[in-house]
Design a protein around this motif. Sequence first.
Motif, PDB file in Angstrom:
ATOM      1  N   LEU A   1       0.827  -1.203   0.000  1.00 40.36           N
ATOM      2  CA  LEU A   1       0.000   0.000   0.000  1.00 40.36           C
ATOM      3  C   LEU A   1       0.866   1.260   0.000  1.00 40.36           C
ATOM      4  CD1 LEU A   1      -2.838  -0.949   2.547  1.00 40.36           C
ATOM      5  CD2 LEU A   1      -3.020  -0.732   0.053  1.00 40.36           C
ATOM      6  N   ALA A   2       1.965   1.210   0.774  1.00 41.00           N
ATOM      7  CA  ALA A   2       2.865   2.363   0.827  1.00 41.00           C
ATOM      8  C   ALA A   2       3.466   2.646  -0.542  1.00 41.00           C
ATOM      9  CB  ALA A   2       3.965   2.128   1.860  1.00 41.00           C
ATOM     10  N   GLY A   3       3.831   1.570  -1.278  1.00 46.56           N
ATOM     11  CA  GLY A   3       4.391   1.755  -2.610  1.00 46.56           C
ATOM     12  C   GLY A   3       3.418   2.457  -3.537  1.00 46.56           C
ATOM     13  N   ILE A   4       2.128   2.081  -3.459  1.00 48.77           N
ATOM     14  CA  ILE A   4       1.106   2.734  -4.280  1.00 48.77           C
ATOM     15  C   ILE A   4       0.938   4.191  -3.876  1.00 48.77           C
ATOM     16  CG2 ILE A   4      -1.348   2.741  -4.871  1.00 48.77           C
ATOM     17  CD1 ILE A   4      -1.299  -0.310  -4.463  1.00 48.77           C
ATOM     18  N   VAL A   5       0.872   4.414  -2.548  1.00 47.00           N
ATOM     19  CA  VAL A   5       0.666   5.774  -2.040  1.00 47.00           C
ATOM     20  C   VAL A   5       1.857   6.668  -2.374  1.00 47.00           C
ATOM     21  CG1 VAL A   5       0.461   7.145   0.068  1.00 47.00           C
ATOM     22  CG2 VAL A   5      -0.904   5.071  -0.197  1.00 47.00           C
ATOM     23  N   LEU A   6       3.085   6.155  -2.193  1.00 46.66           N
ATOM     24  CA  LEU A   6       4.276   6.966  -2.436  1.00 46.66           C
ATOM     25  C   LEU A   6       4.410   7.364  -3.903  1.00 46.66           C
ATOM     26  CD1 LEU A   6       6.860   5.059  -0.190  1.00 46.66           C
ATOM     27  CD2 LEU A   6       5.911   7.327   0.224  1.00 46.66           C
ATOM     28  N   SER A   7       3.897   6.519  -4.795  1.00 45.40           N
ATOM     29  CA  SER A   7       4.027   6.822  -6.223  1.00 45.40           C
ATOM     30  C   SER A   7       2.865   7.653  -6.760  1.00 45.40           C
ATOM     31  CB  SER A   7       4.125   5.512  -7.022  1.00 45.40           C
ATOM     32  OG  SER A   7       2.970   4.724  -6.838  1.00 45.40           O
ATOM     33  N   THR A   8       1.778   7.744  -6.003  1.00 47.59           N
ATOM     34  CA  THR A   8       0.598   8.487  -6.478  1.00 47.59           C
ATOM     35  C   THR A   8       0.282   9.720  -5.640  1.00 47.59           C
ATOM     36  OG1 THR A   8      -0.864   7.037  -5.195  1.00 47.59           O
ATOM     37  CG2 THR A   8      -0.445   6.430  -7.487  1.00 47.59           C
ATOM     38  N   LEU A   9       0.542   9.650  -4.339  1.00 43.52           N
ATOM     39  CA  LEU A   9       0.245  10.787  -3.463  1.00 43.52           C
ATOM     40  C   LEU A   9       1.544  11.309  -2.873  1.00 43.52           C
ATOM     41  CD1 LEU A   9      -2.940   9.242  -1.778  1.00 43.52           C
ATOM     42  CD2 LEU A   9      -2.880  10.994  -3.571  1.00 43.52           C
ATOM     43  N   ASP A  10       1.736  11.177  -1.557  1.00 41.81           N
ATOM     44  CA  ASP A  10       3.007  11.547  -0.943  1.00 41.81           C
ATOM     45  C   ASP A  10       3.179  10.778   0.358  1.00 41.81           C
ATOM     46  OD1 ASP A  10       1.513  12.829   1.063  1.00 41.81           O
ATOM     47  OD2 ASP A  10       1.600  14.754   0.033  1.00 41.81           O
ATOM     48  N   GLU A  11       4.341  10.969   0.990  1.00 38.48           N
ATOM     49  CA  GLU A  11       4.666  10.215   2.198  1.00 38.48           C
ATOM     50  C   GLU A  11       3.689  10.465   3.340  1.00 38.48           C
ATOM     51  OE1 GLU A  11       6.921  12.222   0.727  1.00 38.48           O
ATOM     52  OE2 GLU A  11       8.681  11.026   0.140  1.00 38.48           O
ATOM     53  N   ASN A  12       3.178  11.686   3.434  1.00 41.10           N
ATOM     54  CA  ASN A  12       2.371  12.036   4.598  1.00 41.10           C
ATOM     55  C   ASN A  12       1.080  11.232   4.685  1.00 41.10           C
ATOM     56  OD1 ASN A  12       2.154  13.638   6.973  1.00 41.10           O
ATOM     57  ND2 ASN A  12       0.525  14.804   5.990  1.00 41.10           N
ATOM     58  N   PHE A  13       0.555  10.792   3.550  1.00 44.55           N
ATOM     59  CA  PHE A  13      -0.657   9.978   3.592  1.00 44.55           C
ATOM     60  C   PHE A  13      -0.393   8.672   4.344  1.00 44.55           C
ATOM     61  CE2 PHE A  13      -3.938   7.128   2.081  1.00 44.55           C
ATOM     62  CZ  PHE A  13      -5.068   7.944   2.067  1.00 44.55           C
ATOM     63  N   CYS A  14       0.812   8.143   4.218  1.00 50.41           N
ATOM     64  CA  CYS A  14       1.185   6.935   4.972  1.00 50.41           C
ATOM     65  C   CYS A  14       1.201   7.219   6.469  1.00 50.41           C
ATOM     66  CB  CYS A  14       2.556   6.432   4.527  1.00 50.41           C
ATOM     67  SG  CYS A  14       2.625   5.832   2.826  1.00 50.41           S
ATOM     68  N   PHE A  15       1.712   8.392   6.852  1.00 49.50           N
ATOM     69  CA  PHE A  15       1.797   8.736   8.266  1.00 49.50           C
ATOM     70  C   PHE A  15       0.406   8.987   8.865  1.00 49.50           C
ATOM     71  CE2 PHE A  15       5.978  10.598   6.677  1.00 49.50           C
ATOM     72  CZ  PHE A  15       6.641   9.400   6.878  1.00 49.50           C
ATOM     73  N   ILE A  16      -0.452   9.622   8.111  1.00 50.81           N
ATOM     74  CA  ILE A  16      -1.829   9.857   8.581  1.00 50.81           C
ATOM     75  C   ILE A  16      -2.560   8.524   8.727  1.00 50.81           C
ATOM     76  CG2 ILE A  16      -4.059  10.876   7.967  1.00 50.81           C
ATOM     77  CD1 ILE A  16      -2.503  13.137   6.590  1.00 50.81           C
ATOM     78  N   SER A  17      -2.326   7.614   7.781  1.00 52.32           N
ATOM     79  CA  SER A  17      -2.969   6.294   7.851  1.00 52.32           C
ATOM     80  C   SER A  17      -2.551   5.557   9.116  1.00 52.32           C
ATOM     81  CB  SER A  17      -2.602   5.468   6.618  1.00 52.32           C
ATOM     82  OG  SER A  17      -3.078   6.083   5.436  1.00 52.32           O
ATOM     83  N   ASN A  18      -1.285   5.668   9.481  1.00 60.48           N
ATOM     84  CA  ASN A  18      -0.823   5.007  10.703  1.00 60.48           C
ATOM     85  C   ASN A  18      -1.496   5.602  11.935  1.00 60.48           C
ATOM     86  OD1 ASN A  18       0.820   3.245  12.274  1.00 60.48           O
ATOM     87  ND2 ASN A  18       2.197   4.957  12.711  1.00 60.48           N
ATOM     88  N   PHE A  19      -1.640   6.923  11.960  1.00 61.34           N
ATOM     89  CA  PHE A  19      -2.305   7.587  13.082  1.00 61.34           C
ATOM     90  C   PHE A  19      -3.743   7.080  13.235  1.00 61.34           C
ATOM     91  CE2 PHE A  19      -5.123  11.089  14.432  1.00 61.34           C
ATOM     92  CZ  PHE A  19      -4.642  11.291  15.722  1.00 61.34           C
ATOM     93  N   VAL A  20      -4.473   7.012  12.142  1.00 66.23           N
ATOM     94  CA  VAL A  20      -5.871   6.577  12.172  1.00 66.23           C
ATOM     95  C   VAL A  20      -5.984   5.102  12.550  1.00 66.23           C
ATOM     96  CG1 VAL A  20      -7.952   6.251  10.764  1.00 66.23           C
ATOM     97  CG2 VAL A  20      -6.591   8.335  10.522  1.00 66.23           C
ATOM     98  N   SER A  21      -4.985   4.297  12.183  1.00 64.42           N
ATOM     99  CA  SER A  21      -5.060   2.848  12.423  1.00 64.42           C
ATOM    100  C   SER A  21      -5.045   2.484  13.902  1.00 64.42           C
ATOM    101  CB  SER A  21      -3.900   2.139  11.709  1.00 64.42           C
ATOM    102  OG  SER A  21      -2.665   2.376  12.371  1.00 64.42           O
ATOM    103  N   TYR A  22      -4.653   3.424  14.778  1.00 68.43           N
ATOM    104  CA  TYR A  22      -4.658   3.132  16.219  1.00 68.43           C
ATOM    105  C   TYR A  22      -6.069   3.157  16.807  1.00 68.43           C
ATOM    106  CZ  TYR A  22       0.405   3.185  16.619  1.00 68.43           C
ATOM    107  OH  TYR A  22       1.724   2.872  16.503  1.00 68.43           O
ATOM    108  N   ILE A  23      -7.019   3.750  16.112  1.00 68.03           N
ATOM    109  CA  ILE A  23      -8.387   3.825  16.634  1.00 68.03           C
ATOM    110  C   ILE A  23      -9.007   2.434  16.803  1.00 68.03           C
ATOM    111  CG2 ILE A  23     -10.725   4.672  16.179  1.00 68.03           C
ATOM    112  CD1 ILE A  23      -9.451   7.098  14.790  1.00 68.03           C
ATOM    113  N   PRO A  24      -8.996   1.566  15.765  1.00 63.85           N
ATOM    114  CA  PRO A  24      -9.591   0.232  15.960  1.00 63.85           C
ATOM    115  C   PRO A  24      -8.871  -0.612  16.998  1.00 63.85           C
ATOM    116  CG  PRO A  24      -8.514   0.393  13.810  1.00 63.85           C
ATOM    117  CD  PRO A  24      -8.586   1.776  14.359  1.00 63.85           C
ATOM    118  N   VAL A  25      -7.545  -0.490  17.096  1.00 61.00           N
ATOM    119  CA  VAL A  25      -6.837  -1.327  18.079  1.00 61.00           C
ATOM    120  C   VAL A  25      -7.202  -0.911  19.499  1.00 61.00           C
ATOM    121  CG1 VAL A  25      -4.701   0.038  18.272  1.00 61.00           C
ATOM    122  CG2 VAL A  25      -4.626  -2.412  18.607  1.00 61.00           C
TER     123      VAL A  25
END
Length: 412
Positions: free
Chosen positions: A159-183
């Motif tokens: 997923l990071a490879g797709i995001v890094l080539s289409t959007l930017d690095e920060n979308f990966c960091f935001i995704s990690n932040f949001v992923s703590y909600i379900p856990v």
Amino acid sequence: MNIFRSLKYRNFKLFFYGQSISLIGTWMQKTAVSWLVYRLTGSALLLGVVTFVSLIPSLVLSPYAGSYIDRHNRFKVMINSQIISMVQAGALAAMLYFKFYSITGIIILSLVQGIINSFDVICRQTLMIEMVDKVEDLPNAIALNSIMMNLARVVGPALAGIVLSTLDENFCFISNFVSYIPVLICLYMMRMKITVNIKPQNSLWVELKEGFQYISTEKDLMSLILLLAVSSLVVLPFTTLMPIFAKDLFHGTAKTFSLFESAMGFGSILSAVYLANLKSNKYLITTIVVSSFLFGGSVFLLSLSNVLLIALFFMTISGIGMMAQLAAINTYIQANAAPHMRGRVISYYIMAYQGVLPIGSLLIGFLAEILGPKKAVAIEGVIGILSIVIFLYYKKNIIAKNKPSEMAELRT
């Protein structure tokens, strides 16, 4: 199905589902950080530094964390560690959202995450036996946990490879932040009956000493921890150089780098599925020996690869060997450590696995700067093979005198 038998326990099922989501975010961030650092600096050394600071707290703090966790409610400690990790992920996302591209800032936040992980990882391992009602299902729970972690290692970088080539690095960091909600939701839904520890009679430093004395006298446990330490110091750090392999040696992009991470994760899943289907722990030592040879050999052959598909094949094999080695050693230690010492023994396992890894990452960064990435990885593979040869000699000539059953296993 036999492979999923541990999911019948409510607590483990909630833990499994919550962590499955969170770990995907973690690997997206990890991949993005490595790519961002190398994109901004072009330095193999700084790649090693970032890995070093994210893992060095496990070397320094693990014995303390093990004793601390033995004295406190480990479930509450794990919840608190997840909350702090979420804050750390948010800080990193905010820093890059406002275009503050600071290598120093990334290093500091990586250090903070390393400190959190030195407590969190031990909590997870020591709670594993509390999440299943039957001890015979513990190896299956450990293997399923490994499958979960390595499936995230496949999906996250992809997923990071797709995001890094289409959007930017920060979308990966935001995704990690949001992923703590379900856990966190899953953790609060769990019904863990952890006995509140009685105030200890001994000081923390006395308990630290007791833990070291115990592990020193248990030669079979100590030999496995030392083997894992060598593997983490001189074999596993080869992954630090994968951005260089992807970008410079194979002239690829962020997607190419994500393929390397995903290939190793895929191999780890295959290995963990095999271990999850095992119904007996009879051949754990044999599994450790075979997997260690496989790990060191595949890393050496990776260094000789000039074709991308061949390199990815050996990355997959290295994932198989690495996961089998880690999971088998983990299972053996948890099954054989004294219950009142489990937290402290696991802390030494974590120290050997994650604690010495940053030192190895720093060393391979220096070595790659001097000799080049391929020669550095080749040296690591050779040392990995030599370490298991020395381990076998030790088992046959020292420990085997008192434990003939283990030698009978090695001969089968």
